[in-house]
Design an enzyme around this catalytic site. Structure first.
Site, PDB file in Angstrom:
ATOM      1  N   ASN A  11       0.862  -1.174   0.000  1.00 57.04           N
ATOM      2  CA  ASN A  11       0.000   0.000   0.000  1.00 57.04           C
ATOM      3  C   ASN A  11       0.905   1.233   0.000  1.00 57.04           C
ATOM      4  O   ASN A  11       1.517   1.546   1.011  1.00 57.04           O
ATOM      5  CB  ASN A  11      -0.883  -0.037   1.260  1.00 57.04           C
ATOM      6  N   LYS A  13       0.067   4.226  -0.167  1.00 56.94           N
ATOM      7  CA  LYS A  13      -0.578   5.393   0.463  1.00 56.94           C
ATOM      8  C   LYS A  13      -0.390   6.624  -0.432  1.00 56.94           C
ATOM      9  O   LYS A  13      -0.376   6.480  -1.655  1.00 56.94           O
ATOM     10  CB  LYS A  13      -0.055   5.593   1.885  1.00 56.94           C
ATOM     11  N   HIS A  98      -9.397   1.053   5.175  1.00 60.53           N
ATOM     12  CA  HIS A  98      -8.110   1.231   5.862  1.00 60.53           C
ATOM     13  C   HIS A  98      -8.332   2.167   7.052  1.00 60.53           C
ATOM     14  O   HIS A  98      -9.142   3.101   6.967  1.00 60.53           O
ATOM     15  CB  HIS A  98      -7.081   1.815   4.888  1.00 60.53           C
ATOM     16  N   GLU A 100      -6.711   4.575   8.101  1.00 60.97           N
ATOM     17  CA  GLU A 100      -6.501   5.999   7.799  1.00 60.97           C
ATOM     18  C   GLU A 100      -7.747   6.603   7.161  1.00 60.97           C
ATOM     19  O   GLU A 100      -7.998   7.799   7.294  1.00 60.97           O
ATOM     20  CB  GLU A 100      -5.260   6.158   6.902  1.00 60.97           C
ATOM     21  N   GLU A 167      -5.015  -5.061  10.673  1.00 60.02           N
ATOM     22  CA  GLU A 167      -3.987  -4.036  10.864  1.00 60.02           C
ATOM     23  C   GLU A 167      -4.267  -3.295  12.173  1.00 60.02           C
ATOM     24  O   GLU A 167      -5.109  -2.369  12.187  1.00 60.02           O
ATOM     25  CB  GLU A 167      -4.019  -3.018   9.722  1.00 60.02           C
ATOM     26  N   GLY A 173       2.823   2.382  10.822  1.00 62.29           N
ATOM     27  CA  GLY A 173       3.701   3.540  10.706  1.00 62.29           C
ATOM     28  C   GLY A 173       4.712   3.692  11.829  1.00 62.29           C
ATOM     29  O   GLY A 173       5.374   4.726  11.932  1.00 62.29           O
ATOM     30  N   SER A 212       3.685  -2.247  10.315  1.00 62.11           N
ATOM     31  CA  SER A 212       5.134  -2.347  10.564  1.00 62.11           C
ATOM     32  C   SER A 212       5.743  -3.664  10.111  1.00 62.11           C
ATOM     33  O   SER A 212       6.624  -4.214  10.778  1.00 62.11           O
ATOM     34  CB  SER A 212       5.454  -2.069  12.036  1.00 62.11           C
TER      35      SER A 212
END
Ligand code: 13P
Length: 253
Positions: A11, A13, A98, A100, A167, A173, A212
């Site tokens: 991904n 992003k 996701h 985010e 996730e 991150g 991660s």
């Protein structure tokens, strides 16, 4: 037990430019025949999907989107990209829900489910993301949160029509991940939840781990029972790192 082909997805992003598409060529060259044993997917930003698909011609790599509209039909929806449009330019998969997007765009489980269903209708495989926040884990609510998200965000059809990515929000991150046994516990919880919904078909749904994942820890994560692959953020941007992750999968050899 169903044998599920591993899926390792990158991904990107909101990173990447046209020039970064060269990484795809390097990736294909570095992983070689592993691509026949593992589904390898790259999800660049929407504007790079078409050129990425072009870059991948003749290779067995897959390209996907990072999000899609919940509307199956074309509509007056400024700024939205439909699943059918993604499919039209060569996408085979799309990430939906996701964290985010759940956090920054207030996406609900119901909206995520609509996106997943629109994706299936367009012939794409949605990767439905679920995962708890740090506060939810600290409060002992992992099972409650993850099973609720799976039940309410999964599309109406089961089997291999979609995949799930676990996730944990707090693992994205940064540098920390759950322990291997914690990852295994959540993956079996997701499988159980899918089985309640879809019966035996749940054996065909791939469940990925994300958060991660890098060349150093991917190999051990892939040994965890029930982990069918990974959804990789930062480490998917550089072909050498992403290739090391893919080649670290037991199926690659
Ligand atoms: P990182 O691999 O950078 O932690 O990101 C994970 C992720 O969010 C993939 O969707």
């Amino acid at each position: 037990m169903a044998s599920r082909k591993p899926l390792i997805a990158g991904n990107w992003k909101m990173f990447g430019r046209n020039t970064d598409l060269a990484e795809i060529g390097v990736l294909a060259e570095t992983i070689g025949p592993a691509v026949d044993k593992i589904d390898v997917l790259v999800c660049p930003p929407a504007v790079l999907i078409a050129p990425a698909a072009w870059q991948m011609r003749g290779k067995s790599l897959l390209v996907g989107g990072q999000d899609c509209s919940p509307s199956a039909a074309d509509a007056a929806k400024t700024g939205e990209v439909s699943a059918a449009m993604l499919a039209d330019v060569g996408a085979k998969y799309v990430i939906v829900g996701h964290s985010e997007r759940r956090q920054n765009h207030q996406e609900t489980d119901d909206l995520v489910r609509q996106k997943a269903e629109a994706a299936i209708l367009a012939g794409l495989v949605p990767i439905v993301c679920v995962g708890e926040t740090h506060a939810e884990r600290a409060a002992g609510r992992v099972a409650e949160i993850v099973s609720r998200q799976v039940k309410a965000s999964a599309p109406g059809q089961g089997g291999g029509t979609f995949a799930v990515a676990y996730e944990p929000v707090w693992a994205i991150g940064g540098n920390s991940t759950p322990t291997l046994s914690e990852i295994g516990d959540v993956h079996s919880l997701v499988r159980e939840t899918l089985t309640q919904q879809f019966g035996g078909q749940a054996n065909e749904t791939r469940i990925l781990y994300g958060g991660s994942v890098g060349p150093k820890n991917a190999g051990e994560i892939f040994t965890v029972e029930g982990v069918d692959g990974a959804l990789v953020g930062r480490a998917s941007l550089k072909a050498s790192d992403f290739a090391a992750i893919i080649l670290g999968h037991p199926a690659a050899v």
